[in-house]
Design an enzyme around this catalytic site. Structure first.
Site, PDB file in Angstrom:
ATOM      1  N   HIS A 247       0.821  -1.211   0.000  1.00  0.00           N
ATOM      2  CA  HIS A 247       0.000   0.000   0.000  1.00  0.00           C
ATOM      3  C   HIS A 247       0.854   1.261   0.000  1.00  0.00           C
ATOM      4  O   HIS A 247       0.393   2.331   0.379  1.00  0.00           O
ATOM      5  CB  HIS A 247      -0.914   0.014   1.224  1.00  0.00           C
TER       6      HIS A 247
ATOM      7  N   HIS B 170      -7.201  -4.505  -0.931  1.00  0.00           N
ATOM      8  CA  HIS B 170      -6.583  -5.797  -1.247  1.00  0.00           C
ATOM      9  C   HIS B 170      -7.338  -6.465  -2.388  1.00  0.00           C
ATOM     10  O   HIS B 170      -7.247  -7.678  -2.575  1.00  0.00           O
ATOM     11  CB  HIS B 170      -6.592  -6.713  -0.027  1.00  0.00           C
TER      12      HIS B 170
END
Lengths: 356, 356
Positions: free
Chosen positions: B56, B218
């Protein structure tokens, strides 16, 4: 083609409108298209103007602001802007001390900035034009005679932008810009292609097992197409392409303001050597995430240390892109005290900000 | 799978090493894995520590630095870090005033930060833990009970980071963090999937004609899969998902330092309403270039203006990503004077810097 766009014809203008909506310091004109600092014109400084095809954001529009550019002219995607854009933008931001055009070496850009230079001169505005041709990958390319202009453009706009804020006059800005260009070298690798909205299909085809070594920022072919390999090997190929690049001499044209004509000048890039200090940029071509750039930077730092090249400043992120292309470029700029000083000068643009 | 990586097992450590090589203000420990400010511990301030699965970036490691985090614990890709990482990182950066854990709402993260909280308490270090659960897309998800923690995390780390620098004590930091979370809402859209290196194949399949509306960071399924459409329509869907989100009440657990036990607390997000001031973030999920984000921002600004919501600050770029996924998220944070004050406090991290 899946992108966040509306009508293909509106893409460039809507991106400009979004940038102006998000950043109060930037204003735009849409007919002809250009972006400029809202505090323009500034009678205290040389105005820096660049431009080129869209699709490389944040370059150039995102570098309009304090410490970098005064104006930027976006062309259509991967297409040169026109002389009238350059002329109107330059007239808007010129506050008296003149205008420096920063031009990447692509045939269309050079031709149109040359015309704009002559037109600006006719209007009595002091003008100088500097070519960036730093891509060591290939000599002559799809849209270029000589080397292409790539990552060094970003560093040049930062450094000369700092000098212009500090009161350098037009000739001093041009001299510094010329030095930055001859001190800078870049090399890139593409993992994937990218899609220009108007075309609607990938700019080139590349298989899941191949990479393009030495790719240009429009997907131009590079040195060779090879099998995909590790980040360390890819980084070594890019770094060595730069570090082993020999002296590069070519003739460039520059504007003679006194005579009102172009003069030819021979300039040479000296090879990097042990003991040199460098500013490096590890840049995403748009679709490669930051995390992978750090894997590349890690190896690049090792290579430079082993070769006795000292990295004094660095930039890791997306600065000169090729739409959503996955890939990475490395730029190395030999830095002396003048270059380091203006690299560290304050800057406040959407695409580049300095820390406190 | 074409990425700039070496061995799959080394990806996370090499990214950390690259970041530490590029940024002298950040140090790393690789066993267990965490990143921390090189000037830690600081006896003058509460230490902010976050963490979560890698993939991320720049969140969280890229937000370690002045004005944001003191430490960050990266897990493997899309996998929670472990309690020992959190414990050692927190012990390293605690200078006395205590540690605030910032936890995104995923089952593994919550469980492990809870354990670390109890262990830190056992060691006599003042600790508080704040959950971020701002994704309005779905209630309960692939890895989550309740709403997922996404973009508001970035804004929270900036704002509470500023407050910690200004001398807020641990309870004040926790109170402000709770307010930021209950004032924040996010929604995202994925155009493409992404590939976790260890898996070697896309996280989910999606055709060239579809988008995932309400996707998680995700690649978790969102509200629905629909045909790809214009940027304006996609932006409206995300913005309206946020603007039309009703009051959201849930019970969260927070650590009671006096009793040394968890207490349950009911908290409510009040809906956004006409006249509210907001900080907005338009964020790339990694593979969407900056230029497209501006097309989204353009429409978002129009929608907010039409609804009487005033955008007072904005962030457009890649801040919380999902590897190379093409997609975009919008976060809107209702801002009062305290939130605005610390939003505008100085910051100097690799992932977020303020202008001069």
């Amino acid at each position: 083609m899946k992108k966040f766009i509306n009508k293909v014809d509106d893409v460039v203008v809507e991106q400009m409108q979004g940038m102006a909506a998000a950043h109060a310091d930037i204003k735009i004109c849409v007919e002809p298209k250009y972006m400029y600092r809202s505090d323009s014109p500034n009678s205290e400084k040389v105005a820096l103007v660049s431009g080129g095809g869209s699709g490389h954001e944040p370059m150039h529009g995102g570098f309009v602001g304090f410490g970098m550019l005064d104006g930027a002219c976006p062309g259509e995607m991967f297409t040169s802007p026109t002389p009238d854009q350059m002329l109107e933008c330059a007239s808007k931001v010129n506050g008296g001390p003149g205008v420096l055009f920063i031009v990447k070496n692509y045939t269309g850009d050079v031709m149109n900035f040359d015309m704009a230079t002559e037109m600006l001169h006719e209007e009595g505005i002091p003008v100088q034009s500097i070519l960036v041709d730093d891509d060591v990958a290939v000599k002559d390319s799809l849209y270029t005679a000589g080397r292409r202009g790539v990552g060094t453009t970003v560093l040049l706009e930062k450094i000369v932008g700092g000098a212009a804020e500090a009161g350098y006059n037009l000739d001093q800005c041009a001299d510094l810009a010329r030095k930055v260009n001859t001190n800078g070298r870049s090399m890139g690798i593409a993992l994937t292609s990218c899609t220009v909205p108007a075309a609607g299909k990938p700019n080139f085809e590349i298989s899941d097992e191949e990479i393009e070594f030495g790719v240009g920022i429009h997907g131009e072919p590079g040195r060779k197409r090879i099998a995909h390999t590790t980040a360390d090997e890819l980084t070594s190929m890019m770094a060595n392409g730069i570090l082993e690049d020999e002296a590069y001499t070519r003739v460039v044209r520059e504007w003679d303001r006194v005579k009102g004509e172009w003069e030819e000048k021979e300039i040479t890039n000296e090879p990097l050597k042990k003991g040199d200090e460098v500013i490096v940029m590890v840049n995403s071509l748009g679709g490669t995430p930051l995390s992978e750039l750090y894997v590349v930077y890690r190896k690049l730092a090792e290579i430079c240390e082993a070769k006795g090249i000292k990295i004094v400043e660095k930039l890791v992120g997306s600065y000169i892109t090729s739409l959503e292309m996955q890939g990475c470029t490395i730029t190395m700029l030999k830095a002396d005290s003048e270059i380091k000083k203006f690299w560290n000068a304050p800057v406040n643009t959407p695409g580049m900000r300095w820390g406190v």
